[in-house]
Design a protein around this motif. Structure first.
Motif, mmCIF file in Angstrom:
data_model
loop_
_atom_site.group_PDB
_atom_site.id
_atom_site.type_symbol
_atom_site.label_atom_id
_atom_site.label_comp_id
_atom_site.label_asym_id
_atom_site.label_seq_id
_atom_site.Cartn_x
_atom_site.Cartn_y
_atom_site.Cartn_z
ATOM 1 N N GLN A 9 1.354 13.733 -0.492
ATOM 2 C CA GLN A 9 0.860 13.420 -1.826
ATOM 3 C C GLN A 9 -0.617 13.054 -1.813
ATOM 4 O O GLN A 9 -1.216 12.875 -2.862
ATOM 5 C CB GLN A 9 1.652 12.258 -2.435
ATOM 6 C CG GLN A 9 3.097 12.576 -2.682
ATOM 7 C CD GLN A 9 3.865 11.375 -3.199
ATOM 8 O OE1 GLN A 9 3.371 10.256 -3.148
ATOM 9 N NE2 GLN A 9 5.064 11.611 -3.676
ATOM 10 N N LEU A 10 -1.217 12.955 -0.628
ATOM 11 C CA LEU A 10 -2.599 12.512 -0.513
ATOM 12 C C LEU A 10 -3.539 13.702 -0.612
ATOM 13 O O LEU A 10 -3.412 14.679 0.131
ATOM 14 C CB LEU A 10 -2.805 11.789 0.819
ATOM 15 C CG LEU A 10 -4.163 11.154 1.052
ATOM 16 C CD1 LEU A 10 -4.427 10.086 -0.001
ATOM 17 C CD2 LEU A 10 -4.236 10.546 2.436
ATOM 18 N N PHE B 32 -1.981 1.314 4.454
ATOM 19 C CA PHE B 32 -0.548 1.600 4.526
ATOM 20 C C PHE B 32 -0.141 2.592 3.446
ATOM 21 O O PHE B 32 0.578 3.559 3.713
ATOM 22 C CB PHE B 32 0.261 0.309 4.393
ATOM 23 C CG PHE B 32 1.739 0.532 4.330
ATOM 24 C CD1 PHE B 32 2.469 0.796 5.467
ATOM 25 C CD2 PHE B 32 2.399 0.511 3.112
ATOM 26 C CE1 PHE B 32 3.834 1.018 5.405
ATOM 27 C CE2 PHE B 32 3.761 0.744 3.040
ATOM 28 C CZ PHE B 32 4.484 0.999 4.190
ATOM 29 N N ASN B 33 -0.608 2.342 2.218
ATOM 30 C CA ASN B 33 -0.266 3.236 1.115
ATOM 31 C C ASN B 33 -0.825 4.638 1.326
ATOM 32 O O ASN B 33 -0.152 5.629 1.018
ATOM 33 C CB ASN B 33 -0.761 2.661 -0.214
ATOM 34 C CG ASN B 33 0.030 1.448 -0.628
ATOM 35 O OD1 ASN B 33 1.203 1.317 -0.305
ATOM 36 N ND2 ASN B 33 -0.615 0.545 -1.348
ATOM 37 N N LEU B 34 -2.042 4.724 1.859
ATOM 38 C CA LEU B 34 -2.631 6.040 2.122
ATOM 39 C C LEU B 34 -1.844 6.794 3.187
ATOM 40 O O LEU B 34 -1.610 7.991 3.061
ATOM 41 C CB LEU B 34 -4.090 5.885 2.556
ATOM 42 C CG LEU B 34 -5.072 5.479 1.471
ATOM 43 C CD1 LEU B 34 -6.429 5.156 2.083
ATOM 44 C CD2 LEU B 34 -5.201 6.560 0.425
#
Length: 67
Positions: A40-41, A30-32
């Motif tokens: 931001q990845l 989820f965060n990725l």
């Protein structure tokens, strides 16, 4: 190979530990995805790796429940 060591580690864990690992992996995914959506990845390949790890964890859980 890296994934075979990961699977061997999973097979040595109990079902409760696997469930905790599954929750952790889903949170990470989820965060990725959130970081990817906001640009931001840096390492987008990590998303694919985490998805495969989730599938591996689910497979081991299924194997243990059938045994």
């Amino acid at each position: 190979m890296k994934s075979s060591k990961f699977v061997e580690e999973l097979k040595n864990k109990s079902v409760e530990e696997l469930q905790k690992d599954l929750v952790t992996a889903k949170k990470e995914l989820f965060n990725l995805r959130f970081q990817n959506a906001t640009n931001q990845l840096d390492n987008t390949a990590r998303i694919k790796e985490v998805r495969k790890n989730i599938a591996r964890i689910n497979t081991v859980i299924t194997e243990k429940s059938r045994a």
